[in-house]
Motif scaffolding. Structure first.
Motif, mmCIF file in Angstrom:
data_model
loop_
_atom_site.group_PDB
_atom_site.id
_atom_site.type_symbol
_atom_site.label_atom_id
_atom_site.label_comp_id
_atom_site.label_asym_id
_atom_site.label_seq_id
_atom_site.Cartn_x
_atom_site.Cartn_y
_atom_site.Cartn_z
ATOM 1 N N ASP A 78 62.122 32.445 40.892
ATOM 2 C CA ASP A 78 62.128 34.097 40.030
ATOM 3 C C ASP A 78 61.902 33.724 38.819
ATOM 4 O OD1 ASP A 78 62.189 35.449 42.660
ATOM 5 O OD2 ASP A 78 63.890 35.938 42.172
ATOM 6 N N VAL A 79 60.949 34.747 38.040
ATOM 7 C CA VAL A 79 60.448 34.411 36.902
ATOM 8 C C VAL A 79 60.244 35.582 36.266
ATOM 9 C CG1 VAL A 79 59.269 33.380 34.875
ATOM 10 C CG2 VAL A 79 58.826 32.201 37.128
ATOM 11 N N PHE A 91 65.862 27.409 35.930
ATOM 12 C CA PHE A 91 66.108 26.658 34.733
ATOM 13 C C PHE A 91 66.716 27.134 33.049
ATOM 14 C CE2 PHE A 91 61.977 24.964 37.014
ATOM 15 C CZ PHE A 91 62.786 23.375 36.843
ATOM 16 N N GLY A 92 67.432 28.701 33.648
ATOM 17 C CA GLY A 92 67.632 28.932 32.945
ATOM 18 C C GLY A 92 66.175 29.522 31.709
ATOM 19 N N ALA A 93 66.834 29.968 30.611
ATOM 20 C CA ALA A 93 65.912 30.999 29.796
ATOM 21 C C ALA A 93 65.037 29.894 28.445
ATOM 22 C CB ALA A 93 66.960 32.333 29.168
ATOM 23 N N LEU A 100 56.964 24.121 30.743
ATOM 24 C CA LEU A 100 56.852 24.195 31.617
ATOM 25 C C LEU A 100 57.571 23.238 32.792
ATOM 26 C CD1 LEU A 100 54.003 23.469 33.447
ATOM 27 C CD2 LEU A 100 52.933 21.369 32.754
ATOM 28 N N ALA A 101 57.748 24.510 33.454
ATOM 29 C CA ALA A 101 58.723 23.808 35.012
ATOM 30 C C ALA A 101 58.463 23.462 35.639
ATOM 31 C CB ALA A 101 59.183 25.256 34.645
ATOM 32 N N ARG A 116 63.626 17.895 34.431
ATOM 33 C CA ARG A 116 63.599 18.560 33.195
ATOM 34 C C ARG A 116 62.374 19.353 32.313
ATOM 35 N NH1 ARG A 116 66.266 14.071 31.193
ATOM 36 N NH2 ARG A 116 64.587 13.552 30.129
ATOM 37 N N PRO A 117 62.327 20.100 32.054
ATOM 38 C CA PRO A 117 61.030 21.191 32.519
ATOM 39 C C PRO A 117 60.485 20.042 30.856
ATOM 40 C CG PRO A 117 62.928 22.807 32.065
ATOM 41 C CD PRO A 117 63.343 21.521 32.205
#
Length: 823
Positions: A564-565, A594-596, A623-624, A675-676
């Motif tokens: 979810d985003v 990933f969080g915010a 960028l995720a 990691r993003p």
């Protein structure tokens, strides 16, 4: 050359939006405010703070472009790489996506498809069903497009975190009333690669007069295969230019060394004390070129990649000449759009889109390497046993032969990829309180890809048994062919049928409000605020056990994952002075994985004179990783023969265990610890309009990326063995056990560049809304698929007649009817 034709050509190399100052805009009546890509605030159309390239449908059509992939190739901001349909059909590669066959992607600034956001009417559509990494350009309904707006600057603060490289926004025609049908063909002079298109566009109703508008479009495209063999310029053997194939897997098989085999652990030839590890009879005879596509291996060119101990007495094979430059594709794109004017201030919009792409991916025949362990060596006493005793005194003909072979008898590896994409949208747009604009929408999009193997693939166990029988001859001389028994045996090993499938889903709810907040001395302070809620899903699986099919394509299964985003954003347009305007934007995205992340953007527009404009921007990106990069399982594969260990080969010169490693295993796949990517980017440029209607722009840009997500190949690991030593797993004697490869966060990336844009305007007399038949005549095509060959596109009239714009009396091969107010 007419002014209008010149304008179309200039648009493709970097045209900019019309350059108009405020006074010029005020002269136009009525003034219409529009939403421009790169901003959520409606405004009067004029050159803005961001570098935006606009390509109209008329330009696309007259340039002979028949697919969105071809359009993207013409954009200077689009980077090169393995992002097109042909390159996507890989079997290996640096950032190999083994499930993108049949798909084509955009890659603005060369940052990769994941970093380019593709929109339809300003909203998202589903990513490719198999790879899941980005939108497949084949799903875009080009026939109903009014224009394409390319924002060549990061827009994470406006549209979302995946807009690091830029945005491509495909804008549909609106309020279209009439019927337009067209047909075209593109025929190459030297054969192959012919394209055909049929398109129908129909619309009914005017919002202002009738309170509604309905538009529908259907486009069918069919592209023929273009083979490398159809073009003389495809020649991989040009040693004088440092160009030659680096493979010893040839249609006339190369014998390999090994304990218990005919060549033993190595061999020597008279007068040479070196111990060699593989031999091809044609090379020993100096006759490699007697077989089509083969040549003597150029040891001097590849000595740093493949050990001379393996290559000196080997032939090479130009497998590039077997590639399909472009392969058979069929596309069906349909779209319907309806708008209902509820009252003067509010309207409802409905959109439905469906596309189907059938792409037949064609790869070179499978390369097979036999071994005693796999029990597929050529047996002693076989009818085609190849005795090299005349060339190699130590050859032991009482032992079986192991060999490397390009098995052309199995045929080209052929995959049929069928992708179905669809999206439904309901949206509301309008104004309230007289000065505030709003829009809100709910959409559901899906993309599903199914892959079937139709030829060239077989069950590993059956193939190995067939080779061990001695019935199949891997050393066919020119003019020879396999026996009927051998062909029957080969056919019995093949796998044909459904192989794998993938699906992506996207559910999105979004809304934006914009308007003038207050009046400042230099003008109105405008603001926009909005939200974006998305659920992204991905599923990938295989219909059969892929490990049982030799060199099968595809990634490991990844079942029903989603994330979810949630995002909120705001934007301000601040008139500092009459000539200076600032754009300030801020967006906060929250990923369930990933969080915010919070990403700002600032841009300026300074116009000291009506003929001169300065502009610039600075922003941050995030960028995720894609689902595949994160969660796909690891695959076990092997490198080609002759790999060199850069650490221990210098200390063990001539030792094959370090300097000519045979079939080195490696692992590759997903990495849940990724990691993003984060980025900082900016632009600085100017636009000048010395004469009304003619302008030039120059924009400098820079992008810095940290934690760049890359597919770390085993070759890269070995090339950076000192820095990546932890990824080289060794045995107690320091020989390499295997190499750990796959997706990683690399150190970073810095890229710089400049965009030059030229624009000229011109028009012809209006048609006053009367229907017309347009004769456009033959046009030379710039289609990439027909380079080095002359092509012509025919557009058309019902009878030879002078057209309104083209001034041509050329008879027609195709038909195009349209209604409209002007050219």
């Amino acid at each position: 050359m007419k002014v209008k034709k010149l304008a179309h050509m200039l648009a493709l190399i970097g045209a900019v939006a019309p350059f108009a100052n405020d006074a010029m805009a005020q002269d136009a009546a009525p003034i219409q405010r529009i939403e421009i890509t790169g901003s959520s605030i409606k405004r009067i159309a004029k050159e803005g703070a961001l570098p935006i390239q606009v390509v109209s449908f008329d330009t696309i059509e007259k340039s002979g472009i028949t697919s969105t992939e071809q359009l993207v190739r013409t954009l200077s901001a689009n980077g090169t790489g393995a992002d097109n349909m042909t390159s996507g059909n890989n079997v290996f590669g640096a950032d190999a996506d083994r499930v993108s066959g049949g798909a084509s992607f955009a890659s603005l600034r060369g940052l990769g498809p994941n970093s380019t956001l593709v929109l339809l009417n300003g909203r998202r559509i589903a990513t490719h069903g198999a790879s899941g990494k980005a939108v497949d350009l084949n799903s875009i309904p080009l026939g109903a497009i009014a224009r394409v707006e390319i924002l060549k600057d990061g827009a994470s603060a406006i549209y979302g975190t995946d807009a690091v490289g830029g945005v491509m926004n495909f804008i549909l025609r609106e309020n279209y009333d009439g019927v337009e049908a067209s047909a075209s063909t593109n025929v190459t002079q030297q054969g192959g690669g012919q394209t055909r298109r049929l398109s129908l566009l129909a619309g009914k109703g005017k919002l202002a007069d009738d309170g509604y508008n309905i538009m529908a479009s259907v486009t069918y495209d069919k592209d023929d295969k273009l083979s490398s063999s159809d073009r003389k310029f495809v020649n991989g053997f040009q040693p004088a230019r440092g160009l030659s194939p680096d493979t010893t897997g040839t249609p006339f098989a190369t014998q390999l060394s090994g304990a218990g085999t005919a060549l033993g652990t190595g061999f020597q030839v008279p007068g040479d004390s070196s111990t060699y590890l593989q031999a091809n009879q044609l090379s020993l005879q100096g006759k490699c070129d007697s077989v089509s596509g083969m040549s003597q291996y150029q040891t001097g060119l590849w000595k740093d990649v493949t050990s001379p101990l393996r290559s000196k007495y080997s032939c090479a094979y130009d497998y590039g000449a077997d590639y399909a430059i472009s392969f058979p594709v069929e596309r069906l794109n349909t779209i319907a759009r309806g708008a209902l004017q509820l009252n003067a201030d509010h309207k409802l919009v409905f959109e439905g889109m469906y596309s189907r792409t059938k792409a037949t991916a064609i790869l070179t025949p499978v390369q097979i390497q036999t071994s005693l362990a796999n029990k597929n060596a050529y047996p002693v006493g076989g009818a085609y046993y190849q005795d090299l005793s005349a060339f190699i005194p130590s050859f032991d003909k009482t032992k079986p032969i192991i060999y490397k072979w390009r098995a052309t008898e199995w045929g080209d590896r052929t995959q049929e990829n069928v992708t179905d994409s669809a999206r439904l949208l309901i949206a509301a747009e309008g104004t309230f309180l007289g000065k505030w604009d709003y829009k809100a929408g709910l959409s559901r999009a899906e993309s599903q890809t199914k892959t079937a193997l139709t030829d060239g693939y077989g069950y590993t166990s059956k193939i190995y048994s067939a080779l061990a029988s001695g019935v199949i001859n891997p050393w066919l001389a020119p003019g020879q062919s396999q026996t009927a028994e051998a062909n029957s045996l080969i056919e019995s090993t093949k796998f044909r049928g459904d192989f794998q499938h993938g699906k992506t889903t996207l559910t999105q709810l979004d809304g934006t409000v914009s308007g003038e907040l207050l009046q400042l001395p230099a003008g109105a302070l405008a603001i926009a605020a909005g939200f974006d809620l998305r659920r992204e899903g991905y599923d990938f699986g295989q219909n059969v056990d892929a490990t049982q099919v030799l060199l099968a394509p595809g990634n490991a299964a990844l079942s029903n994952t989603s994330r979810d985003v949630r995002a909120i954003f705001t934007e301000l347009l601040v008139p500092v002075t009459k000539d200076l305007e600032l754009q300030l934007a801020l967006r906060r995205d929250h990923y369930s994985v990933f969080g915010a992340t919070t990403n700002p953007k600032v841009a300026f527009r300074y116009q000291p004179a009506s003929t001169l404009l300065f502009r610039g921007s600075a922003n941050k990106g995030f960028l995720a990783p894609s689902f595949t990069q994160l969660y796909s399982a690891q695959l076990s594969q092997e490198l080609p023969n002759g790999i060199i260990d850069p650490i221990f080969c210098p200390t063990h010169p001539g030792d094959p265990a370090f300097c000519a490693i045979a079939r080195q295993p490696y692992l590759t796949g997903g990495n849940s610890s990724l990691r993003p990517e984060t980025s900082k980017q900016g632009t600085l440029g100017m636009v000048i309009e010395p004469v009304k209607g003619y302008s030039a722009s120059l924009d400098f840009w820079a992008i810095n990326v940290q934690d760049r997500i890359l597919n770390r190949t085993p070759q890269v690991v070995l090339a950076n063995a000192a820095a990546l030593s932890a990824n080289i797993i060794r045995n107690p004697d320091n020989t390499i056990n295997y190499i750990q490869a796959g997706w990683i966060n690399a150190a970073g990336l810095r890229t710089r560049g400049a965009d030059l844009g030229l624009r000229g305007e011109g028009c012809c007399p209006a048609t006053n809304g009367t229907p017309r038949w347009t004769a456009l005549g033959p046009r030379a095509s710039s289609s990439p698929r027909s380079r080095a060959s002359s092509t012509r596109n025919w557009w058309a009239t019902s009878t030879p007649a002078t057209s309104t714009c083209a001034g041509s009396t050329t008879p027609a091969w195709a038909w195009r009817a349209a209604t409209g107010a002007a050219c």
